[in-house]
Design a protein around this motif. Sequence first.
Motif, PDB file in Angstrom:
ATOM      1  N   ASP A  16      43.978   2.404  67.553  1.00  0.00           N
ATOM      2  CA  ASP A  16      45.218   2.365  66.775  1.00  0.00           C
ATOM      3  C   ASP A  16      45.822   0.959  66.758  1.00  0.00           C
ATOM      4  O   ASP A  16      46.437   0.561  65.770  1.00  0.00           O
ATOM      5  CB  ASP A  16      46.248   3.346  67.346  1.00  0.00           C
ATOM      6  N   ALA A  17      45.651   0.219  67.839  1.00  0.00           N
ATOM      7  CA  ALA A  17      46.196  -1.141  67.933  1.00  0.00           C
ATOM      8  C   ALA A  17      45.248  -2.199  67.352  1.00  0.00           C
ATOM      9  O   ALA A  17      45.601  -3.374  67.298  1.00  0.00           O
ATOM     10  CB  ALA A  17      46.511  -1.476  69.390  1.00  0.00           C
ATOM     11  N   GLY A  18      44.039  -1.796  66.978  1.00  0.00           N
ATOM     12  CA  GLY A  18      43.087  -2.733  66.393  1.00  0.00           C
ATOM     13  C   GLY A  18      42.431  -3.679  67.376  1.00  0.00           C
ATOM     14  O   GLY A  18      42.001  -4.769  67.004  1.00  0.00           O
ATOM     15  N   VAL A  19      42.326  -3.263  68.647  1.00  0.00           N
ATOM     16  CA  VAL A  19      41.757  -4.148  69.664  1.00  0.00           C
ATOM     17  C   VAL A  19      40.558  -3.532  70.386  1.00  0.00           C
ATOM     18  O   VAL A  19      40.092  -4.089  71.385  1.00  0.00           O
ATOM     19  CB  VAL A  19      42.829  -4.583  70.689  1.00  0.00           C
ATOM     20  N   LEU A  20      40.053  -2.419  69.903  1.00  0.00           N
ATOM     21  CA  LEU A  20      38.955  -1.733  70.579  1.00  0.00           C
ATOM     22  C   LEU A  20      37.713  -2.621  70.701  1.00  0.00           C
ATOM     23  O   LEU A  20      36.973  -2.532  71.683  1.00  0.00           O
ATOM     24  CB  LEU A  20      38.612  -0.433  69.844  1.00  0.00           C
ATOM     25  N   ASP A  21      37.495  -3.517  69.751  1.00  0.00           N
ATOM     26  CA  ASP A  21      36.285  -4.353  69.760  1.00  0.00           C
ATOM     27  C   ASP A  21      36.220  -5.329  70.930  1.00  0.00           C
ATOM     28  O   ASP A  21      35.155  -5.840  71.254  1.00  0.00           O
ATOM     29  CB  ASP A  21      36.175  -5.125  68.441  1.00  0.00           C
ATOM     30  N   ARG A  22      37.324  -5.583  71.619  1.00  0.00           N
ATOM     31  CA  ARG A  22      37.309  -6.520  72.750  1.00  0.00           C
ATOM     32  C   ARG A  22      37.287  -5.820  74.100  1.00  0.00           C
ATOM     33  O   ARG A  22      37.431  -6.464  75.129  1.00  0.00           O
ATOM     34  CB  ARG A  22      38.468  -7.503  72.660  1.00  0.00           C
ATOM     35  N   VAL A  23      37.106  -4.479  74.078  1.00  0.00           N
ATOM     36  CA  VAL A  23      37.144  -3.685  75.310  1.00  0.00           C
ATOM     37  C   VAL A  23      35.856  -2.897  75.475  1.00  0.00           C
ATOM     38  O   VAL A  23      35.374  -2.267  74.524  1.00  0.00           O
ATOM     39  CB  VAL A  23      38.345  -2.713  75.308  1.00  0.00           C
ATOM     40  N   ASP A  54      47.723   0.034  80.285  1.00  0.00           N
ATOM     41  CA  ASP A  54      47.352  -1.252  80.881  1.00  0.00           C
ATOM     42  C   ASP A  54      46.175  -1.882  80.147  1.00  0.00           C
ATOM     43  O   ASP A  54      46.139  -3.098  79.959  1.00  0.00           O
ATOM     44  CB  ASP A  54      46.992  -1.088  82.360  1.00  0.00           C
ATOM     45  N   THR A  55      45.224  -1.055  79.724  1.00  0.00           N
ATOM     46  CA  THR A  55      44.062  -1.575  78.999  1.00  0.00           C
ATOM     47  C   THR A  55      44.512  -2.272  77.719  1.00  0.00           C
ATOM     48  O   THR A  55      44.027  -3.359  77.381  1.00  0.00           O
ATOM     49  CB  THR A  55      43.071  -0.447  78.655  1.00  0.00           C
ATOM     50  N   LEU A  56      45.452  -1.655  77.023  1.00  0.00           N
ATOM     51  CA  LEU A  56      45.977  -2.253  75.794  1.00  0.00           C
ATOM     52  C   LEU A  56      46.681  -3.570  76.094  1.00  0.00           C
ATOM     53  O   LEU A  56      46.464  -4.569  75.396  1.00  0.00           O
ATOM     54  CB  LEU A  56      46.938  -1.283  75.098  1.00  0.00           C
ATOM     55  N   LEU A  57      47.504  -3.602  77.112  1.00  0.00           N
ATOM     56  CA  LEU A  57      48.182  -4.843  77.486  1.00  0.00           C
ATOM     57  C   LEU A  57      47.165  -5.953  77.754  1.00  0.00           C
ATOM     58  O   LEU A  57      47.306  -7.076  77.254  1.00  0.00           O
ATOM     59  CB  LEU A  57      49.049  -4.630  78.723  1.00  0.00           C
ATOM     60  N   LEU A  58      46.127  -5.645  78.536  1.00  0.00           N
ATOM     61  CA  LEU A  58      45.104  -6.643  78.843  1.00  0.00           C
ATOM     62  C   LEU A  58      44.416  -7.126  77.570  1.00  0.00           C
ATOM     63  O   LEU A  58      44.201  -8.331  77.387  1.00  0.00           O
ATOM     64  CB  LEU A  58      44.078  -6.068  79.817  1.00  0.00           C
ATOM     65  N   ALA A  59      44.063  -6.184  76.683  1.00  0.00           N
ATOM     66  CA  ALA A  59      43.370  -6.545  75.438  1.00  0.00           C
ATOM     67  C   ALA A  59      44.235  -7.448  74.564  1.00  0.00           C
ATOM     68  O   ALA A  59      43.735  -8.388  73.939  1.00  0.00           O
ATOM     69  CB  ALA A  59      42.965  -5.284  74.683  1.00  0.00           C
ATOM     70  N   ASP A  88      40.347 -15.077  78.160  1.00  0.00           N
ATOM     71  CA  ASP A  88      40.089 -14.625  79.531  1.00  0.00           C
ATOM     72  C   ASP A  88      39.371 -13.281  79.555  1.00  0.00           C
ATOM     73  O   ASP A  88      39.293 -12.578  78.548  1.00  0.00           O
ATOM     74  CB  ASP A  88      41.405 -14.491  80.303  1.00  0.00           C
ATOM     75  N   CYS A  89      38.891 -12.939  80.739  1.00  0.00           N
ATOM     76  CA  CYS A  89      38.289 -11.632  80.988  1.00  0.00           C
ATOM     77  C   CYS A  89      39.149 -10.892  82.004  1.00  0.00           C
ATOM     78  O   CYS A  89      39.657 -11.496  82.947  1.00  0.00           O
ATOM     79  CB  CYS A  89      36.868 -11.768  81.529  1.00  0.00           C
ATOM     80  N   ALA A  90      39.292  -9.574  81.790  1.00  0.00           N
ATOM     81  CA  ALA A  90      40.159  -8.781  82.650  1.00  0.00           C
ATOM     82  C   ALA A  90      39.576  -7.389  82.851  1.00  0.00           C
ATOM     83  O   ALA A  90      38.710  -6.947  82.096  1.00  0.00           O
ATOM     84  CB  ALA A  90      41.560  -8.686  82.046  1.00  0.00           C
ATOM     85  N   PRO A 138      56.829  -2.441  84.675  1.00  0.00           N
ATOM     86  CA  PRO A 138      57.115  -3.709  83.999  1.00  0.00           C
ATOM     87  C   PRO A 138      56.869  -4.947  84.868  1.00  0.00           C
ATOM     88  O   PRO A 138      56.459  -5.989  84.364  1.00  0.00           O
ATOM     89  CB  PRO A 138      58.600  -3.575  83.613  1.00  0.00           C
ATOM     90  N   MET A 139      57.092  -4.840  86.184  1.00  0.00           N
ATOM     91  CA  MET A 139      56.782  -5.974  87.060  1.00  0.00           C
ATOM     92  C   MET A 139      55.275  -6.228  87.084  1.00  0.00           C
ATOM     93  O   MET A 139      54.834  -7.376  87.007  1.00  0.00           O
ATOM     94  CB  MET A 139      57.304  -5.741  88.475  1.00  0.00           C
ATOM     95  N   ALA A 140      54.488  -5.168  87.196  1.00  0.00           N
ATOM     96  CA  ALA A 140      53.028  -5.320  87.159  1.00  0.00           C
ATOM     97  C   ALA A 140      52.605  -5.979  85.853  1.00  0.00           C
ATOM     98  O   ALA A 140      51.774  -6.901  85.850  1.00  0.00           O
ATOM     99  CB  ALA A 140      52.354  -3.961  87.336  1.00  0.00           C
ATOM    100  N   HIS A 141      53.190  -5.545  84.745  1.00  0.00           N
ATOM    101  CA  HIS A 141      52.836  -6.120  83.445  1.00  0.00           C
ATOM    102  C   HIS A 141      53.272  -7.583  83.339  1.00  0.00           C
ATOM    103  O   HIS A 141      52.565  -8.395  82.744  1.00  0.00           O
ATOM    104  CB  HIS A 141      53.448  -5.282  82.323  1.00  0.00           C
ATOM    105  N   ARG A 142      54.405  -7.912  83.929  1.00  0.00           N
ATOM    106  CA  ARG A 142      54.864  -9.306  83.904  1.00  0.00           C
ATOM    107  C   ARG A 142      53.852 -10.206  84.607  1.00  0.00           C
ATOM    108  O   ARG A 142      53.512 -11.286  84.116  1.00  0.00           O
ATOM    109  CB  ARG A 142      56.233  -9.420  84.585  1.00  0.00           C
ATOM    110  N   ILE A 143      53.374  -9.768  85.761  1.00  0.00           N
ATOM    111  CA  ILE A 143      52.390 -10.560  86.515  1.00  0.00           C
ATOM    112  C   ILE A 143      51.111 -10.733  85.700  1.00  0.00           C
ATOM    113  O   ILE A 143      50.557 -11.831  85.613  1.00  0.00           O
ATOM    114  CB  ILE A 143      52.098  -9.900  87.871  1.00  0.00           C
ATOM    115  N   LEU A 144      50.653  -9.652  85.079  1.00  0.00           N
ATOM    116  CA  LEU A 144      49.430  -9.719  84.277  1.00  0.00           C
ATOM    117  C   LEU A 144      49.601 -10.653  83.082  1.00  0.00           C
ATOM    118  O   LEU A 144      48.709 -11.462  82.787  1.00  0.00           O
ATOM    119  CB  LEU A 144      49.023  -8.319  83.819  1.00  0.00           C
TER     120      LEU A 144
END
Length: 194
Positions: A74-81, A41-46, A29-31, A15-21
């Motif tokens: 499943d989250a509907g964000v595959l198109d940005r990854v 983590d990929t989902l969080l970034l997307a 942005d690009c990540a 959770p600390m890593a995710h907070r920073i991200l």
Amino acid sequence: MRPSSLTLHLPAIVPMAHRILREALQPGDCALDATAGNGHDTLLLAECVGPTGRVWGFDVQEQALAHTRQRLSDAGVLDRVTLVHAGHETLAAHVDAPLQAAVFNLGWLPGSDKQVVTRPEPTCAALQAASDLLQVHGVLVLVVYQGHPGAVEEREAVEAWASQRDPGQWRVARYALVNVPHDPPYVLACERVA
């Protein structure tokens, strides 16, 4: 007694890593997820970069990319990854935009072959390539796991790489839970400040 709205909560490591991200990223942005694993983590970034942003996710295991692909779909964000079946040390050949954030989870894919682990030389090469693409105020976030064969060597290599960052251009911090036994994981965060 303090009111609950003022209570400080020290987060666990991930959770600390995710907070920073989350704090580093905004829509457009690009990540980079240098070790896609099961895709958390990929989902969080997307989600953070939104529909106008871009994420690259790397893994050497097809099983990891399949899990990540399903999670993103499943989250509907595959198109940005863009998922890349290659080691993270090859990222310079695949990533074609300045990065605002990159995350590395060092170690092995939970639930898979523990002989397939990240290694010092490819990881440090990937860190250098990611840092070369990082924008000012961008962050590299590493979750450093220590309980597997080769972990000590990788930890030492990563710490050496991070400690050699010019303090005029980088802010480097470590977040660790010091009362957890048996080589607990910790976060190493590097922010480009100039």
